[in-house]
Scaffold this motif. Structure first.
Motif, PDB file in Angstrom:
ATOM      1  N   ARG A  62       0.962  -1.374  -0.196  1.00 40.84           N
ATOM      2  CA  ARG A  62      -0.058   0.149  -0.005  1.00 40.84           C
ATOM      3  C   ARG A  62       0.887   1.273   0.115  1.00 40.84           C
ATOM      4  O   ARG A  62       0.629   2.168  -0.640  1.00 40.84           O
ATOM      5  N   ALA A  63       1.962   1.202   0.724  1.00 42.10           N
ATOM      6  CA  ALA A  63       2.973   2.539   0.734  1.00 42.10           C
ATOM      7  C   ALA A  63       3.525   2.527  -0.937  1.00 42.10           C
ATOM      8  O   ALA A  63       3.585   3.790  -0.901  1.00 42.10           O
ATOM      9  N   LYS A  64       3.750   1.635  -1.480  1.00 43.48           N
ATOM     10  CA  LYS A  64       4.222   1.907  -2.750  1.00 43.48           C
ATOM     11  C   LYS A  64       3.171   2.302  -3.573  1.00 43.48           C
ATOM     12  O   LYS A  64       3.406   3.543  -4.277  1.00 43.48           O
ATOM     13  N   ALA A  65       1.878   1.969  -3.579  1.00 43.07           N
ATOM     14  CA  ALA A  65       0.846   2.508  -4.443  1.00 43.07           C
ATOM     15  C   ALA A  65       0.589   4.073  -4.209  1.00 43.07           C
ATOM     16  O   ALA A  65       0.676   4.951  -4.798  1.00 43.07           O
ATOM     17  N   ASP A  66       0.798   4.350  -2.666  1.00 41.59           N
ATOM     18  CA  ASP A  66       0.559   5.546  -2.447  1.00 41.59           C
ATOM     19  C   ASP A  66       1.561   6.459  -2.840  1.00 41.59           C
ATOM     20  O   ASP A  66       1.372   7.718  -3.190  1.00 41.59           O
ATOM     21  N   VAL A  67       2.753   6.295  -2.451  1.00 41.60           N
ATOM     22  CA  VAL A  67       4.011   7.055  -2.885  1.00 41.60           C
ATOM     23  C   VAL A  67       3.990   7.258  -4.515  1.00 41.60           C
ATOM     24  O   VAL A  67       4.293   8.371  -4.840  1.00 41.60           O
ATOM     25  N   CYS A  68       3.800   6.238  -5.177  1.00 40.57           N
ATOM     26  CA  CYS A  68       4.160   6.406  -6.707  1.00 40.57           C
ATOM     27  C   CYS A  68       3.037   7.227  -7.232  1.00 40.57           C
ATOM     28  O   CYS A  68       3.081   8.026  -7.889  1.00 40.57           O
ATOM     29  N   ARG A  69       1.820   7.156  -6.840  1.00 42.50           N
ATOM     30  CA  ARG A  69       0.578   8.012  -7.088  1.00 42.50           C
ATOM     31  C   ARG A  69       1.043   9.508  -6.647  1.00 42.50           C
ATOM     32  O   ARG A  69       0.588  10.325  -7.571  1.00 42.50           O
ATOM     33  N   ARG A  70       1.311   9.896  -5.471  1.00 37.32           N
ATOM     34  CA  ARG A  70       1.863  10.934  -5.218  1.00 37.32           C
ATOM     35  C   ARG A  70       2.891  11.813  -5.819  1.00 37.32           C
ATOM     36  O   ARG A  70       2.882  12.848  -6.558  1.00 37.32           O
ATOM     37  N   VAL A  71       3.834  10.815  -6.099  1.00 37.37           N
ATOM     38  CA  VAL A  71       4.923  11.122  -7.196  1.00 37.37           C
ATOM     39  C   VAL A  71       4.573  11.735  -8.442  1.00 37.37           C
ATOM     40  O   VAL A  71       5.149  12.544  -9.191  1.00 37.37           O
ATOM     41  N   TRP A  72       3.727  10.797  -9.113  1.00 33.72           N
ATOM     42  CA  TRP A  72       3.328  10.904 -10.510  1.00 33.72           C
ATOM     43  C   TRP A  72       2.788  12.444 -10.508  1.00 33.72           C
ATOM     44  O   TRP A  72       2.734  13.070 -11.543  1.00 33.72           O
ATOM     45  N   ARG A  73       1.889  12.684  -9.447  1.00 31.72           N
ATOM     46  CA  ARG A  73       1.404  14.223  -9.557  1.00 31.72           C
ATOM     47  C   ARG A  73       1.984  15.222  -9.572  1.00 31.72           C
ATOM     48  O   ARG A  73       2.093  15.931 -10.178  1.00 31.72           O
ATOM     49  N   VAL A  74       3.255  15.017  -8.541  1.00 28.50           N
ATOM     50  CA  VAL A  74       4.123  16.146  -8.315  1.00 28.50           C
ATOM     51  C   VAL A  74       4.861  16.155  -9.684  1.00 28.50           C
ATOM     52  O   VAL A  74       5.390  17.446 -10.002  1.00 28.50           O
ATOM     53  N   LYS A  75       5.260  15.024 -10.146  1.00 25.17           N
ATOM     54  CA  LYS A  75       6.046  15.241 -11.478  1.00 25.17           C
ATOM     55  C   LYS A  75       5.248  16.156 -12.642  1.00 25.17           C
ATOM     56  O   LYS A  75       6.182  16.609 -13.249  1.00 25.17           O
ATOM     57  N   GLN A  76       4.275  16.039 -12.840  1.00 25.08           N
ATOM     58  CA  GLN A  76       3.439  17.160 -13.728  1.00 25.08           C
ATOM     59  C   GLN A  76       3.787  18.503 -13.400  1.00 25.08           C
ATOM     60  O   GLN A  76       3.797  19.221 -14.245  1.00 25.08           O
ATOM     61  N   TYR A  77       3.858  18.966 -12.151  1.00 22.80           N
ATOM     62  CA  TYR A  77       4.079  20.228 -11.757  1.00 22.80           C
ATOM     63  C   TYR A  77       5.523  20.698 -11.960  1.00 22.80           C
ATOM     64  O   TYR A  77       5.741  21.753 -12.798  1.00 22.80           O
ATOM     65  N   THR A  78       6.268  19.473 -11.767  1.00 20.80           N
ATOM     66  CA  THR A  78       7.763  19.827 -12.290  1.00 20.80           C
ATOM     67  C   THR A  78       8.065  19.996 -13.607  1.00 20.80           C
ATOM     68  O   THR A  78       8.965  20.805 -14.043  1.00 20.80           O
ATOM     69  N   SER A  79       7.322  18.971 -14.645  1.00 18.42           N
ATOM     70  CA  SER A  79       7.542  19.066 -15.833  1.00 18.42           C
ATOM     71  C   SER A  79       7.121  20.472 -16.637  1.00 18.42           C
ATOM     72  O   SER A  79       7.817  20.892 -17.354  1.00 18.42           O
ATOM     73  N   ASN A  80       5.816  20.769 -15.870  1.00 15.54           N
ATOM     74  CA  ASN A  80       5.477  22.286 -16.385  1.00 15.54           C
ATOM     75  C   ASN A  80       6.531  23.248 -16.106  1.00 15.54           C
ATOM     76  O   ASN A  80       6.603  24.213 -16.883  1.00 15.54           O
ATOM     77  N   ALA A  81       6.841  23.305 -14.856  1.00 18.35           N
ATOM     78  CA  ALA A  81       7.829  24.218 -14.338  1.00 18.35           C
ATOM     79  C   ALA A  81       9.129  24.197 -15.211  1.00 18.35           C
ATOM     80  O   ALA A  81       9.594  25.651 -15.758  1.00 18.35           O
ATOM     81  N   LEU A  82       9.789  23.228 -15.525  1.00 16.12           N
ATOM     82  CA  LEU A  82      10.951  22.865 -16.328  1.00 16.12           C
ATOM     83  C   LEU A  82      10.468  23.382 -17.899  1.00 16.12           C
ATOM     84  O   LEU A  82      11.259  24.425 -18.589  1.00 16.12           O
ATOM     85  N   ALA A  83       9.385  23.067 -18.496  1.00 11.72           N
ATOM     86  CA  ALA A  83       8.992  23.958 -19.799  1.00 11.72           C
ATOM     87  C   ALA A  83       8.701  25.190 -19.704  1.00 11.72           C
ATOM     88  O   ALA A  83       9.288  26.114 -20.699  1.00 11.72           O
ATOM     89  N   LEU A  84       8.333  25.794 -18.586  1.00 13.32           N
ATOM     90  CA  LEU A  84       8.182  27.314 -18.559  1.00 13.32           C
ATOM     91  C   LEU A  84       9.633  27.775 -18.292  1.00 13.32           C
ATOM     92  O   LEU A  84       9.670  29.152 -19.053  1.00 13.32           O
ATOM     93  N   VAL A  85      10.308  27.334 -17.469  1.00 19.26           N
ATOM     94  CA  VAL A  85      11.861  27.723 -17.437  1.00 19.26           C
ATOM     95  C   VAL A  85      12.652  27.725 -18.808  1.00 19.26           C
ATOM     96  O   VAL A  85      13.254  28.688 -19.240  1.00 19.26           O
ATOM     97  N   ASN A  86      12.245  26.649 -19.572  1.00 21.09           N
ATOM     98  CA  ASN A  86      13.059  26.547 -20.965  1.00 21.09           C
ATOM     99  C   ASN A  86      12.499  27.470 -21.831  1.00 21.09           C
ATOM    100  O   ASN A  86      13.129  27.972 -22.792  1.00 21.09           O
ATOM    101  N   GLY A  87      11.277  27.922 -21.750  1.00 19.35           N
ATOM    102  CA  GLY A  87      10.461  29.025 -22.499  1.00 19.35           C
ATOM    103  C   GLY A  87      10.939  30.532 -22.356  1.00 19.35           C
ATOM    104  O   GLY A  87      10.920  31.213 -23.255  1.00 19.35           O
TER     105      GLY A  87
END
Length: 244
Positions: free
Chosen positions: A214-239
């Motif tokens: 259950r810890a694996k499912a919880d952490v991976c789900r949360r990380v996947w959500r945070v990665k979306q914010y990080t990916s968008n921030a990186l794209a805006l920095v590159n822009g």
């Protein structure tokens, strides 16, 4: 001894005709008041006209709403170049007044949002790691090693996102194309990209953990959500590079 009366003088004194004064015409005060009133109105009109001439006309073609609308559309257009445009726009549209139409400000807000998300995730994983450390046996918490490595990776990601925000904060003061601006941009791009890599590393550490965890499912789900914010921030920095 009797004195003779000088009847002639007595008569002149006694029967002198009093001087007559002509009464003041009742129309005179009314005329004065009218003249005073007309003068006051004329003077007031002159002053108001002079003051009105100094007041700049209101520019109806440039209302404040138009500025906010343009800023919102600017954010929408910038977010269109990210991997998750809907999330990007929803999370940043509320900062349109502060962002105005600055690519640097937009990237700063996106980076700060990422920093807050990663820091919150790190605190959550750290709490799971501590709870796992109180287990009586290793079999009771098979995620112990993965949680430890994930916490370390997310701790690095928090530091990298914070450094990126610092570089963007100083970037706006640098002249476009200057050596200092190029250096700050390079650091911001490198560190935000590394933060995204650390998030992937966190998830990779759970590959050996069973799907029933259950810890694996919880952490991976949360990380996947945070990665979306990080990916968008990186794209805006590159822009920022394309806009300068």
């Amino acid at each position: 001894m009797a004195f003779p009366l000088r009847t002639g003088l007595y008569n002149k004194l006694s029967y002198r005709t009093p001087r007559r004064y002509e009464p003041v015409s009742p129309l005179l005060p009314t005329m004065v008041r009218k003249v005073y009133l007309l003068f006051t109105l004329f003077f007031s009109f002159t002053v108001l006209h002079a003051v009105a001439a100094r007041i700049p006309p209101v520019q109806a073609s440039q209302p404040q709403v138009s500025f906010g609308y343009n800023s919102t559309e600017f954010i929408r257009a910038r977010c269109g170049a990210t991997r998750y445009p809907s999330l990007c726009y929803r999370s940043l549209a509320g900062y349109s007044f502060a962002v105005q139409q600055s690519p640097i400000q937009l990237a700063r807000f996106a980076t700060n949002l990422t920093l807050a998300r990663v820091a919150s995730l790190y605190a959550h994983v750290a709490s799971l790691r501590r709870a796992c450390g109180t287990a009586k046996s290793a079999s009771a918490c098979p995620e112990a090693g993965a949680l430890r490595d994930c916490a370390d990776s997310l701790g690095d990601a928090v530091d990298l996102a914070r450094r990126t925000a610092g570089e963007l904060c100083g970037l706006e003061a640098e002249a476009a194309g200057s050596a200092a601006a190029v250096w700050r941009m390079s650091n911001a791009q490198t560190w935000m990209s590394a933060a995204l890599t650390d998030e992937d590393t966190c998830v990779d550490g759970f590959e050996e953990v069973g799907q029933e965890s259950r810890a694996k499912a919880d952490v991976c789900r949360r990380v996947w959500r945070v990665k979306q914010y990080t990916s968008n921030a990186l794209a805006l920095v590159n822009g920022i590079v394309a806009s300068r």
